[in-house]
Motif scaffolding. Structure first.
Motif, PDB file in Angstrom:
ATOM      1  N   ASP A  32       0.430  -0.923  -0.013  1.00  0.00           N
ATOM      2  CA  ASP A  32       0.340  -0.394  -0.055  1.00  0.00           C
ATOM      3  C   ASP A  32       0.323   1.093  -0.144  1.00  0.00           C
ATOM      4  O   ASP A  32       0.559   1.850  -0.706  1.00  0.00           O
ATOM      5  CB  ASP A  32      -0.589   0.022   1.674  1.00  0.00           C
ATOM      6  N   SER A  79      -3.234   1.675   7.677  1.00  0.00           N
ATOM      7  CA  SER A  79      -3.156   0.458   6.671  1.00  0.00           C
ATOM      8  C   SER A  79      -2.874  -0.606   7.439  1.00  0.00           C
ATOM      9  O   SER A  79      -3.033  -1.713   7.252  1.00  0.00           O
ATOM     10  CB  SER A  79      -2.082   0.535   4.976  1.00  0.00           C
ATOM     11  N   SER A 137      -2.743  -1.873  -4.697  1.00  0.00           N
ATOM     12  CA  SER A 137      -1.676  -1.076  -3.798  1.00  0.00           C
ATOM     13  C   SER A 137      -2.866   0.011  -3.916  1.00  0.00           C
ATOM     14  O   SER A 137      -3.000   1.133  -3.468  1.00  0.00           O
ATOM     15  CB  SER A 137      -0.159  -0.635  -4.202  1.00  0.00           C
ATOM     16  N   PHE A 158      -9.270  -0.857  -2.419  1.00  0.00           N
ATOM     17  CA  PHE A 158      -9.116  -0.755  -0.803  1.00  0.00           C
ATOM     18  C   PHE A 158     -10.423  -2.465  -1.536  1.00  0.00           C
ATOM     19  O   PHE A 158     -11.180  -2.436  -2.009  1.00  0.00           O
ATOM     20  CB  PHE A 158      -9.489  -0.264  -0.344  1.00  0.00           C
TER      21      PHE A 158
END
Length: 302
Positions: A61, A108, A193, A196
């Motif tokens: 991420d 994250s 990355s 979500f």
């Protein structure tokens, strides 16, 4: 954030020996949630792989993907869990530093840990970032200096054999349904990355837009303060009395304007880190999933 304005990196193209750009940093992690000890979880053979996967997803991420870095070792730095990372690409290192500076790395890690380790929603972590003897947290407003410290801190070891084994285990899990001795079965592979997950669906992440602000302001009503405090966990501009000050300042204009000013302030403070995923996570934390669905334009099920 001060670090956002510093987009030129005079050290970026300089190397110690004229070869490819490399550098090393160690990130220290400690749970702020009572009863959750990351070091103990990693030492537990049943949970070691899950903790490693959380670390790996966090790096994916924050560094912009799978390339440009590698984990060399995860070690005992009691009370912290230490993660030694070798960077082989200055752009990946720069993006990681920007994510770390904005608080996105902590967010994250907390999100992935909550999901994979089944931890309480209020779980959060304390972090420290070091390059050699330099504590980078003290100079995050000078990202070029942080890059220099990382570059001058060359790795002293090859990748640990244990990390080789964990990386291979992660690849095997991503390639196919190999049996894993872990209670977590819903995660087939790392989420990209730039994406979500929400309600078991993957969405492309992006910066918040004026349309998002309007949708939020129209639908959040009196819950805007709760969402503001959820966002404020990782946004300095919304900590302390900031939300109550907004409520007082825009009381006459009503709930729409208060909510509008809240999200506008978040965007102004966080810049490129003011992502859709952070708003959706805050709405989830406040049990406002229908508003999150509306912003994501998810059609109601028949």
């Amino acid at each position: 954030m001060k670090g956002k304005k510093n987009t030129s990196f005079p050290m970026a193209d300089k190397t110690v020996d004229g070869g490819p750009w490399t550098g090393c940093a160690v990130m220290f992690l400690q749970s702020l949630c009572p009863g959750v000890n990351l070091l103990s979880l990693y030492k537990d053979q049943q949970r070691k792989f899950i903790v490693f996967k959380v670390i790996k997803l966090t790096l994916i991420d924050s560094a912009g993907g799978l390339g440009g870095y590698e984990i060399l070792k995860v070690h005992d730095a009691d009370p912290f869990l230490g993660v030694e990372v070798k960077f082989v690409d200055v752009a990946a290192c720069q993006q990681f530093l920007e994510s770390y500076s904005s608080g996105a790395v902590r967010q994250s890690f907390s999100q992935h840990a909550c999901r994979l380790l089944v931890l309480p929603q209020e779980f959060s972590v304390e972090t420290q970032l070091k390059a050699s003897t330099h504590i980078l947290d003290l100079c995050l407003d000078k990202l070029d200096l942080c890059l220099q410290h990382i570059h001058l801190s060359q790795p002293e070891r090859l990748r640990d054999e244990e990390i080789d084994h964990l990386e291979q285990q992660l690849q095997n899990q991503a390639l196919g349904p190999a049996p894993q001795p872990t209670p977590i079965t819903q995660e087939e592979s790392p989420i990209p990355s730039n994406c979500f997950k929400f309600q078991n669906r993957v969405f492309e992440d992006r910066m918040l837009t004026s349309t998002d602000v309007q949708s939020f302001s129209n639908g959040v009503g009196r819950q805007w303060k709760h969402v503001g405090r959820a966002l404020g966990k990782n946004c300095r501009a919304l900590k302390g009395p900031a939300i109550d000050n907004l409520a007082y300042e825009y009381e006459r204009e009503g709930l729409y304007e208060q909510a509008y000013q809240l999200l506008s302030r978040f965007i102004q403070a966080e810049g490129r880190a003011a992502k859709l995923s952070r708003l959706v996570k805050a709405l989830e934390d406040c049990k406002l999933t229908s508003l999150a669905e509306n912003i994501l334009d998810i059609q109601p099920r028949e």
